[in-house]
Design an enzyme around this catalytic site. Structure first.
Site, mmCIF file in Angstrom:
data_model
loop_
_atom_site.group_PDB
_atom_site.id
_atom_site.type_symbol
_atom_site.label_atom_id
_atom_site.label_comp_id
_atom_site.label_asym_id
_atom_site.label_seq_id
_atom_site.Cartn_x
_atom_site.Cartn_y
_atom_site.Cartn_z
ATOM 1 N N GLN A 6 39.598 48.855 44.683
ATOM 2 C CA GLN A 6 40.657 49.633 44.011
ATOM 3 C C GLN A 6 39.308 51.252 44.743
ATOM 4 O O GLN A 6 38.176 49.914 45.163
ATOM 5 C CB GLN A 6 40.018 49.662 42.677
ATOM 6 C CG GLN A 6 41.597 49.162 41.949
ATOM 7 C CD GLN A 6 41.673 48.708 40.579
ATOM 8 O OE1 GLN A 6 40.608 48.385 40.058
ATOM 9 N NE2 GLN A 6 42.384 49.092 40.322
ATOM 10 N N ARG A 17 35.020 54.939 37.579
ATOM 11 C CA ARG A 17 35.297 53.593 38.147
ATOM 12 C C ARG A 17 36.149 53.408 37.951
ATOM 13 O O ARG A 17 37.038 54.037 37.375
ATOM 14 C CB ARG A 17 34.596 53.026 35.846
ATOM 15 C CG ARG A 17 34.283 51.519 36.187
ATOM 16 C CD ARG A 17 33.763 50.752 34.112
ATOM 17 N NE ARG A 17 35.302 51.217 33.338
ATOM 18 C CZ ARG A 17 36.730 50.939 34.164
ATOM 19 N NH1 ARG A 17 36.618 49.683 35.037
ATOM 20 N NH2 ARG A 17 37.708 51.076 33.433
ATOM 21 N N VAL A 18 36.699 51.895 38.187
ATOM 22 C CA VAL A 18 37.367 51.035 38.858
ATOM 23 C C VAL A 18 37.072 49.978 38.644
ATOM 24 O O VAL A 18 36.103 49.388 38.631
ATOM 25 C CB VAL A 18 38.162 51.430 40.520
ATOM 26 C CG1 VAL A 18 38.401 52.720 40.536
ATOM 27 C CG2 VAL A 18 37.336 50.890 41.138
ATOM 28 N N SER A 19 38.168 48.788 38.674
ATOM 29 C CA SER A 19 37.874 47.464 38.111
ATOM 30 C C SER A 19 37.812 46.786 38.719
ATOM 31 O O SER A 19 37.131 44.880 38.819
ATOM 32 C CB SER A 19 39.149 47.157 36.796
ATOM 33 O OG SER A 19 39.259 47.674 36.027
ATOM 34 N N THR A 20 37.840 46.893 39.904
ATOM 35 C CA THR A 20 38.137 45.677 41.104
ATOM 36 C C THR A 20 37.608 46.722 42.467
ATOM 37 O O THR A 20 37.903 47.959 42.934
ATOM 38 C CB THR A 20 39.042 44.843 41.316
ATOM 39 O OG1 THR A 20 40.513 45.735 41.768
ATOM 40 C CG2 THR A 20 39.678 44.240 40.010
#
Length: 181
Positions: A15, A9-12
Site C-alpha cells: 500500500q 500508516r498503511v497495513s501492508t
C-alpha cells in the site's frame, strides 16, 4: 511554541502512503512519521511509539483518519489518554476530530467504536470463509513442519525426546506435540 506532527500508516507493504503524507503536509505538519504495519495493535509500531514518546505539552498529533492511529477502542483510548496527560491534542484531516473540543472528543470515541466494529466484522468474515473452504476441502492449513511418523519411529526404536529432537533438528516441545497427535 506548538508543533504539528503527523502520523501516516498503511497495513501492508504494497500500500502507498503518498496521499496521507500529502494531507498531513497540507495540514501544516513539520514532521511526519510513517510506517507500513497493521493497526490492530500498538505493538511493533516503532514509528508511532517514537512519536508518542517525543511529543511535548502544546504539540498536536495529526492523522488523516482515526483508524490510521488505532483499530481497537482500547488502544485508541490509551493513546488519547497518554496524549492528554502530556498536554498534546489530536486532530484528523478527514474527520471532525479535535480533542480540544467536546464535539471532537465525541466524534473520536464514536469513530473508534466503529473502527473496532469493522475490524471484528472482517475477522468474522475471514473465519467464515476459512470454515467454508475447509468444508469444501480447499483449505487444509499449512503443511506440518515435523515428520510425525519419523518421530514415532525414533521413539519406537528406543530414543528419548531429547535425542529425537537433536536427531531431527527440532525442539523437544515439537517432539512431544508430534507424539501427542
Amino acid at each position: 511554541m506548538m508543533m504539528k506532527y503527523g502520523y501516516a500508516r498503511v497495513s501492508t507493504t504494497d500500500q502507498d502512503l503518498t496521499i496521507q503524507v500529502e494531507a498531513l503536509t497540507n495540514a501544516g505538519c513539520e514532521t511526519i512519521r510513517q510506517e507500513k504495519v497493521s493497526g490492530t495493535s500498538v505493538q511493533g509500531r516503532d514509528e508511532l511509539n517514537t512519536l508518542l514518546e517525543f511529543l511535548r505539552d502544546g504539540d498536536e498529533l495529526v492523522v488523516t483518519r482515526v483508524d490510521r492511529l488505532a483499530r481497537s477502542i482500547r488502544d485508541l483510548q490509551n493513546i488519547v489518554y497518554d496524549l492528554d496527560k502530556k498536554g498534546v491534542t489530536l486532530s484528523a484531516t478527514e474527520q471532525p476530530i479535535d480533542t480540544r473540543t467536546s464535539a471532537g472528543k465525541c466524534f473520536l470515541d464514536m469513530l473508534g467504536v466503529f473502527g473496532e466494529f469493522e475490524t471484528n466484522l472482517r475477522k468474522e468474515r475471514q473465519m467464515e470463509g476459512i470454515a467454508k473452504a475447509k468444508e469444501k476441502g480447499v483449505y487444509k492449513g499449512r503443511k506440518p513442519s515435523v515428520d510425525v511418523e519419523r518421530v514415532r519411529e525414533l521413539r519406537d526404536s528406543g530414543m528419548g525426546a531429547s535425542a529425537i529432537a537433536k536427531e531431527m533438528g527440532i525442539g523437544r516441545a515439537s517432539v512431544y506435540r508430534a507424539l501427542g497427535s
